[in-house]
Design a protein around this motif. Structure first.
Motif, PDB file in Angstrom:
ATOM      1  N   ASP A  45      87.779   5.861  31.751  1.00 44.09           N
ATOM      2  CA  ASP A  45      86.634   6.105  30.894  1.00 44.09           C
ATOM      3  C   ASP A  45      87.122   6.015  29.461  1.00 44.09           C
ATOM      4  OD1 ASP A  45      84.553   6.945  29.415  1.00 44.09           O
ATOM      5  OD2 ASP A  45      84.316   8.905  30.373  1.00 44.09           O
ATOM      6  N   PHE A  46      86.816   4.878  28.841  1.00 46.79           N
ATOM      7  CA  PHE A  46      87.278   4.689  27.471  1.00 46.79           C
ATOM      8  C   PHE A  46      86.128   4.738  26.473  1.00 46.79           C
ATOM      9  CE2 PHE A  46      90.765   2.723  29.882  1.00 46.79           C
ATOM     10  CZ  PHE A  46      91.794   3.485  29.376  1.00 46.79           C
ATOM     11  N   SER A  47      85.044   5.421  26.895  1.00 43.89           N
ATOM     12  CA  SER A  47      83.863   5.402  26.040  1.00 43.89           C
ATOM     13  C   SER A  47      84.105   6.066  24.687  1.00 43.89           C
ATOM     14  CB  SER A  47      82.690   6.061  26.760  1.00 43.89           C
ATOM     15  OG  SER A  47      83.077   7.355  27.173  1.00 43.89           O
ATOM     16  N   THR A  48      84.854   7.150  24.700  1.00 42.06           N
ATOM     17  CA  THR A  48      85.159   7.800  23.422  1.00 42.06           C
ATOM     18  C   THR A  48      86.655   8.006  23.326  1.00 42.06           C
ATOM     19  OG1 THR A  48      85.041   9.982  24.359  1.00 42.06           O
ATOM     20  CG2 THR A  48      82.995   9.087  23.468  1.00 42.06           C
ATOM     21  N   ALA A  49      87.088   8.372  22.160  1.00 44.36           N
ATOM     22  CA  ALA A  49      88.526   8.570  21.952  1.00 44.36           C
ATOM     23  C   ALA A  49      89.042   9.702  22.842  1.00 44.36           C
ATOM     24  CB  ALA A  49      88.805   8.885  20.494  1.00 44.36           C
ATOM     25  N   VAL A  50      88.242  10.780  22.952  1.00 41.69           N
ATOM     26  CA  VAL A  50      88.701  11.934  23.724  1.00 41.69           C
ATOM     27  C   VAL A  50      88.826  11.574  25.190  1.00 41.69           C
ATOM     28  CG1 VAL A  50      88.204  14.299  24.343  1.00 41.69           C
ATOM     29  CG2 VAL A  50      87.617  13.465  22.079  1.00 41.69           C
ATOM     30  N   SER A  51      87.792  10.942  25.733  1.00 39.59           N
ATOM     31  CA  SER A  51      87.872  10.640  27.160  1.00 39.59           C
ATOM     32  C   SER A  51      88.941   9.589  27.427  1.00 39.59           C
ATOM     33  CB  SER A  51      86.517  10.214  27.719  1.00 39.59           C
ATOM     34  OG  SER A  51      85.873   9.344  26.826  1.00 39.59           O
ATOM     35  N   ALA A  52      89.164   8.701  26.458  1.00 39.70           N
ATOM     36  CA  ALA A  52      90.254   7.745  26.626  1.00 39.70           C
ATOM     37  C   ALA A  52      91.577   8.494  26.703  1.00 39.70           C
ATOM     38  CB  ALA A  52      90.268   6.766  25.464  1.00 39.70           C
ATOM     39  N   GLY A  53      91.722   9.481  25.840  1.00 42.72           N
ATOM     40  CA  GLY A  53      92.937  10.290  25.860  1.00 42.72           C
ATOM     41  C   GLY A  53      93.106  10.995  27.191  1.00 42.72           C
ATOM     42  N   PHE A  54      92.020  11.581  27.654  1.00 39.52           N
ATOM     43  CA  PHE A  54      92.090  12.280  28.947  1.00 39.52           C
ATOM     44  C   PHE A  54      92.420  11.313  30.072  1.00 39.52           C
ATOM     45  CE2 PHE A  54      89.470  16.007  27.368  1.00 39.52           C
ATOM     46  CZ  PHE A  54      90.511  16.897  27.530  1.00 39.52           C
ATOM     47  N   THR A  55      91.823  10.127  30.017  1.00 42.77           N
ATOM     48  CA  THR A  55      92.082   9.137  31.069  1.00 42.77           C
ATOM     49  C   THR A  55      93.558   8.806  31.119  1.00 42.77           C
ATOM     50  OG1 THR A  55      89.904   8.213  30.744  1.00 42.77           O
ATOM     51  CG2 THR A  55      91.497   6.832  31.867  1.00 42.77           C
ATOM     52  N   ILE A  56      94.111   8.559  29.946  1.00 39.07           N
ATOM     53  CA  ILE A  56      95.522   8.165  29.918  1.00 39.07           C
ATOM     54  C   ILE A  56      96.412   9.315  30.373  1.00 39.07           C
ATOM     55  CG2 ILE A  56      97.398   7.573  28.337  1.00 39.07           C
ATOM     56  CD1 ILE A  56      95.297   5.802  26.880  1.00 39.07           C
ATOM     57  N   LEU A  57      96.063  10.515  29.924  1.00 35.28           N
ATOM     58  CA  LEU A  57      96.832  11.691  30.372  1.00 35.28           C
ATOM     59  C   LEU A  57      96.752  11.827  31.882  1.00 35.28           C
ATOM     60  CD1 LEU A  57      96.353  14.760  28.030  1.00 35.28           C
ATOM     61  CD2 LEU A  57      98.466  13.852  28.984  1.00 35.28           C
ATOM     62  N   ALA A  58      95.560  11.600  32.424  1.00 33.92           N
ATOM     63  CA  ALA A  58      95.388  11.709  33.875  1.00 33.92           C
ATOM     64  C   ALA A  58      96.259  10.696  34.590  1.00 33.92           C
ATOM     65  CB  ALA A  58      93.929  11.508  34.244  1.00 33.92           C
ATOM     66  N   TRP A  59      96.333   9.483  34.045  1.00 34.54           N
ATOM     67  CA  TRP A  59      97.199   8.475  34.664  1.00 34.54           C
ATOM     68  C   TRP A  59      98.647   8.932  34.667  1.00 34.54           C
ATOM     69  CZ3 TRP A  59      95.309   3.396  31.888  1.00 34.54           C
ATOM     70  CH2 TRP A  59      94.015   3.076  32.362  1.00 34.54           C
ATOM     71  N   ILE A  60      99.052   9.431  33.504  1.00 35.97           N
ATOM     72  CA  ILE A  60     100.448   9.868  33.399  1.00 35.97           C
ATOM     73  C   ILE A  60     100.723  10.958  34.424  1.00 35.97           C
ATOM     74  CG2 ILE A  60     102.111  11.041  31.905  1.00 35.97           C
ATOM     75  CD1 ILE A  60     100.800   9.595  29.546  1.00 35.97           C
ATOM     76  N   LEU A  61      99.782  11.899  34.497  1.00 35.85           N
ATOM     77  CA  LEU A  61      99.994  13.019  35.412  1.00 35.85           C
ATOM     78  C   LEU A  61      99.986  12.558  36.863  1.00 35.85           C
ATOM     79  CD1 LEU A  61     100.427  15.410  33.693  1.00 35.85           C
ATOM     80  CD2 LEU A  61      98.418  16.480  34.666  1.00 35.85           C
ATOM     81  N   LEU A  62      99.112  11.598  37.165  1.00 29.95           N
ATOM     82  CA  LEU A  62      99.086  11.087  38.542  1.00 29.95           C
ATOM     83  C   LEU A  62     100.403  10.400  38.878  1.00 29.95           C
ATOM     84  CD1 LEU A  62      97.251  10.661  41.066  1.00 29.95           C
ATOM     85  CD2 LEU A  62      96.906   8.355  40.215  1.00 29.95           C
ATOM     86  N   GLY A  63     100.890   9.638  37.905  1.00 30.62           N
ATOM     87  CA  GLY A  63     102.180   8.981  38.104  1.00 30.62           C
ATOM     88  C   GLY A  63     103.272  10.005  38.338  1.00 30.62           C
ATOM     89  N   LEU A  64     103.257  11.036  37.502  1.00 29.29           N
ATOM     90  CA  LEU A  64     104.241  12.110  37.656  1.00 29.29           C
ATOM     91  C   LEU A  64     104.109  12.770  39.016  1.00 29.29           C
ATOM     92  CD1 LEU A  64     104.404  14.121  34.325  1.00 29.29           C
ATOM     93  CD2 LEU A  64     106.240  12.937  35.522  1.00 29.29           C
ATOM     94  N   PHE A  65     102.855  12.980  39.400  1.00 28.52           N
ATOM     95  CA  PHE A  65     102.583  13.633  40.672  1.00 28.52           C
ATOM     96  C   PHE A  65     103.205  12.855  41.820  1.00 28.52           C
ATOM     97  CE2 PHE A  65      99.948  13.670  44.452  1.00 28.52           C
ATOM     98  CZ  PHE A  65      99.862  15.016  44.737  1.00 28.52           C
ATOM     99  N   ILE A  66     102.931  11.544  41.841  1.00 27.26           N
ATOM    100  CA  ILE A  66     103.441  10.737  42.946  1.00 27.26           C
ATOM    101  C   ILE A  66     104.959  10.668  42.887  1.00 27.26           C
ATOM    102  CG2 ILE A  66     103.496   8.404  43.891  1.00 27.26           C
ATOM    103  CD1 ILE A  66     100.530   8.234  43.111  1.00 27.26           C
ATOM    104  N   ALA A  67     105.476  10.454  41.683  1.00 30.63           N
ATOM    105  CA  ALA A  67     106.926  10.376  41.535  1.00 30.63           C
ATOM    106  C   ALA A  67     107.571  11.684  41.960  1.00 30.63           C
ATOM    107  CB  ALA A  67     107.287  10.058  40.090  1.00 30.63           C
ATOM    108  N   ALA A  68     106.941  12.782  41.524  1.00 32.26           N
ATOM    109  CA  ALA A  68     107.522  14.084  41.817  1.00 32.26           C
ATOM    110  C   ALA A  68     107.591  14.331  43.301  1.00 32.26           C
ATOM    111  CB  ALA A  68     106.698  15.177  41.152  1.00 32.26           C
ATOM    112  N   PHE A  69     106.538  13.990  43.996  1.00 30.27           N
ATOM    113  CA  PHE A  69     106.562  14.222  45.430  1.00 30.27           C
ATOM    114  C   PHE A  69     107.396  13.186  46.150  1.00 30.27           C
ATOM    115  CE2 PHE A  69     102.745  16.982  45.088  1.00 30.27           C
ATOM    116  CZ  PHE A  69     103.271  18.041  45.793  1.00 30.27           C
TER     117      PHE A  69
END
Ligand code: SF4
Ligand code: SF4
Ligand code: SF4
Lengths: 419, 348
Positions: B228-252
């Motif tokens: 969701d890149f509609s606004t700057a904030v949601s774009a930020g959240f989207t990217i953070l979510a990706w990072i966290l998902l990546g971390l999540f998978i890597a971590a496990f």
């Protein structure tokens, strides 16, 4: 040793062996059949014959039949047998306590050195080990360390080195690494895979052995005298030279037989002793002889030839190749009660636990003369155990028969005190 | 080799809970109900577990629109409850339960819900924590189960586990406090009427980056709103979510339960872990210091191994997976107790 020195030393060794073997009647020294005859007289279990046969057969020649598998010898209880099995080889524990071999070893190793090292060295020079392919020497004590060097001109030696603080937190990483290197070495040497499946299968074999050993161990502790101490240590010594699966099969049979007998066995009257300290390996039965004469039973032990060797299982959590090697290092090193490691608490805990659990009568700490590590920790043991109110006797002796009378007197006094 | 009874039962329960929590809605509602999340009327907020609702005028339903980051969240759950494990609001078809505890707290900080309505939910949470401690993490949490599946996969592929250093574990645990504080303060901040205009983008900040948001809908074969890149904030959240998902998978995938060091839900459970009904005990004299317990602990805890005295152990960070009890090779050295009653003990 560099190549010239090694070649020279090998010639020297061969000379010694030649003169020495000439003095003995049989080509396959030492002859343990009289000892076997003597001790089998006491045993009442039929299935025991397999173990004595194995001892007899393999003490003349290590022959593992066809298809020929390479034979890898190792010292101590710190070399992962499972890795050897996984490499498609047979593991043979070379620790020996034979007086005859000790005298042969004395030709090379100074007289005032641990008789187990002398004997093990001497045993390797007998014809018994002609078809031994590799000797693995762990860094247990200094004697073993130098033994690796002494033997290196004569046999191919792999030296398994690791830190000797048995604290898991500090050293598990390094142990695993060392075990991996060992696996890698065997992989190259025998062109084997030594992968996850192989290791798992090997662990299953040894865990099966542990399973049956534990059964026998607790049966003996709860029914003293059902399998006498001679037979018990012979069974354990037989496992040195017997493949784990064959050993387990016969031990299972033995256990069933003993269990059957246990039902109508009269109560044991004598004292039940816990034997701690140096290993008891087949023909060195001096202590057992004395205790038997005095009507005692060794109901439990913590020696590395029986309890320490087979009581602890491999507990695999991560079943990856690395994880299994790590689990092996935990079994062999972290849980080890060997005095070569730091951490005497384990031994004290074990002694106290076994003593209380099976309501034994006394503890005899057997120290092979000139083994410094065992001797050094005896002081602490004596005082701590005395503090806990457990009767404790420290006995220092070697493989020769000279001091039998003296030890007997001391044990008699000890038994008197317990009354 | 011994059969690891606790681990097997844990696996079975994890799968069962995963099915029940994620697909429970299908079973209990007797099929799929497509009911949009209309704000319930104020009068509905009664009963033992009142359905919590936005207070009047404070929240637009902008952010639940299709295409926004908090979509899909349309369906009502079967029970309006918040169990102490990561039960996600993004479960397909509303799921069995409402959401996790972090969701409960942050959304109601924003809504400025009357504590009266919250009390039953919080009491239930504390009661469940008190009974079972962090067993919710070890035995129930769907995200933990997904992670354990990844770990299982790794083992089958013969990839050695990465054991993260103590310092990193500590760092992760501290960060979980950071994440939680940030989440709650943002939620409280946008609840202030003067700043209500931020609500469209900053509502439920942790949910917006939580990996469960991206994972849970997949179970219902719904595409999560992964960008969701509609606004700057949601774009930020989207990217953070990706990072966290990546971390999540890597971590496990490389470690074991590394994610659970970071998880704010686990953090909130952990406050009630000590003193909970389920506890582990060690009988020190039986221990042979093999280190198997420390070696197998997915949370990297070593106290079980280190203890030289008999201890009752329920550390904050222990997820009560009981793997240590299962692998300990000494008979009755470690044991699981429920209010002092021995339920299970280690066995060779
Ligand atoms: S800490 Fe792990 S198991 Fe516990 S709620 Fe968080 S993700 Fe689930
Ligand atoms: S201490 Fe034991 S029960 Fe707790 S997380 Fe570690 S292995 Fe699981
Ligand atoms: S697994 Fe059991 S025996 Fe081994 S260190 Fe832990 S508590 Fe001690």
């Amino acid at each position: 040793m560099d190549r010239d020195n090694a070649r020279y030393m090998k010639d020297e060794y061969l000379k010694i062996i030649k003169t020495y073997l000439g003095q003995l009647q049989t080509a396959h020294t030492p002859d343990i059949s009289p000892a076997i005859q003597r001790y089998t007289q006491n045993s009442n279990l039929k299935s025991l014959s397999f173990f004595y046969d194995t001892l007899l057969k393999r003490s003349t020649f290590l022959d593992y039949g066809i298809p020929k598998k390479p034979i890898v010898g190792y010292f101590c209880n710190l070399v992962p047998e499972e890795v050897i099995y996984a490499a498609g080889a047979v593991g043979v524990r070379l620790c020996s306590s034979d007086d005859v071999c000790a005298r042969l070893g004395e030709e090379i190793i100074p007289g005032d050195f641990c008789s187990m090292i002398k004997s093990s060295c001497g045993a390797l020079f007998t014809r018994r080990y002609d078809n031994l392919d590799l000797v693995v020497v762990p860094a247990a004590c200094d004697g073993k360390l130098k033994l690796a060097e002494v033997l290196s001109p004569f046999k191919e030696v792999y030296f398994l080195d690791f830190p000797r603080d048995s604290d898991y937190l500090k050293n598990a990483e390094i142990w695993t690494q060392k075990y991996s290197q060992f696996a890698e070495f065997l992989r190259k040497r025998y062109n084997a895979r030594v992968n996850r499946e192989d290791l798992l299968n090997a662990c299953k074999l040894t865990n099966k052995r542990t399973d049956i050993f534990r059964k026998i161990y607790s049966l003996r502790a709860s029914h003293p005298g059902i399998i006498n101490a001679f037979d018990y240590f012979a069974i354990a010594s037989a496992s040195f030279v017997c493949e784990a699966n064959i050993w387990s099969a016969y031990a299972e049979k033995l256990y069933k037989e003993a269990q059957y007998l246990a039902g109508n066995k009269p109560d044991f009257k004598g004292k039940k002793i816990l034997l701690a300290g140096s290993s008891i390996i087949f023909p060195n039965y001096k202590i057992l002889d004395i205790l038997n004469e005095l009507g005692c039973d060794i109901s439990a032990d913590t020696t590395c030839s029986a309890y320490g060797r087979m009581y602890d299982p491999v507990e695999i959590d991560e079943d990856t190749q690395d994880g299994i090697l790590r689990a092996l290092s935990l079994k062999y090193i972290a849980a080890s009660m060997c005095p070569c490691f730091l951490g005497i608490d384990k031994l004290i805990d074990r002694i106290v636990e076994i003593f209380r659990e099976h309501s034994l009568n006394g503890i005899i700490y057997h120290n092979l003369r000139l083994c410094q590590v065992f001797e050094m920790q005896s002081f602490a043991l004596r005082h701590i155990l005395k503090d806990k109110g457990l009767p404790f006797l420290f006995i220092k002796t070697d493989l020769s028969k000279e001091d039998t009378g003296q030890i007997k007197t001391r044990i008699e006094a000890f038994l008197e005190m317990m009354r | 080799m011994k059969i690891k009874k606790l681990s097997i039962s844990r696996r079975i329960l994890q799968v069962l809970f995963l099915i029940v929590i994620i697909y429970g809605a299908y079973i209990f509602k007797g099929g799929v109900i497509d009911k949009p999340n209309e704000p319930p009327a104020q009068s509905e907020a009664k009963g033992l577990f009142p359905a919590l609702k936005p207070s009047k005028g404070s929240l637009s339903s902008e952010q639940f629109k299709k295409g926004s980051i908090l979509w899909p969240s349309g369906d009502m759950p079967v029970f309006e409850n918040y169990p102490p494990s990561l039960v996600c609001r993004f479960n397909p078809k509303g799921g069995l339960f409402k959401a996790c505890i972090v969701h409960l707290v942050s959304e109601n900080l924003t809504w400025r819900t009357n504590i009266r309505y919250l009390l039953p939910h919080i009491t239930l949470f504390i009661l469940l924590c008190f009974l079972f401690g962090r067993m919710w993490c070890g035995w129930v949490c769907p995200i933990g189960s997904v992670g354990d599946f990844l770990t299982w996969l790794r083992r089958k592929m013969n990839i050695p586990v990465k054991r993260f250093p103590v310092l990193m574990r500590k760092g992760l645990r501290t960060s979980s406090y950071g994440i939680m504080t940030l989440t709650f303060s943002i939620s409280a901040f946008i609840g202030i009427p003067n700043y209500a205009r931020f609500q469209c983008y900053w509502f439920l900040p942790y949910c917006q980056i939580c990996p469960a948001r991206l994972i849970c809908p997949l179970f219902g074969f719904i595409k999560p709103n992964w960008k969701d890149f509609s606004t700057a904030v949601s774009a930020g959240f989207t990217i953070l979510a990706w990072i966290l998902l990546g971390l999540f998978i890597a971590a496990f995938y490389w470690g074991r339960r590394v994610w659970c060091h970071l998880c704010p839900i686990g953090l909130m459970n952990s406050w009630f872990n000590r003193g909970s009904g389920v506890e582990l005990k060690k009988d020190a004299i039986k221990c042979n210091k093999c280190g198997s317990c420390a070696d197998s602990c997915p949370m990297g805890l070593t106290e079980m191994y280190e203890a030289d005295k008999n201890i009752i152990y329920n550390d904050k960070h222990c997820i009560m997976c009981m793997r240590c009890v299962d692998v300990c090779p000494r008979d009755s050295c470690l044991s699981v107790n429920f209010f002092g009653k021995k339920l299970f003990e280690s066995k060779y």
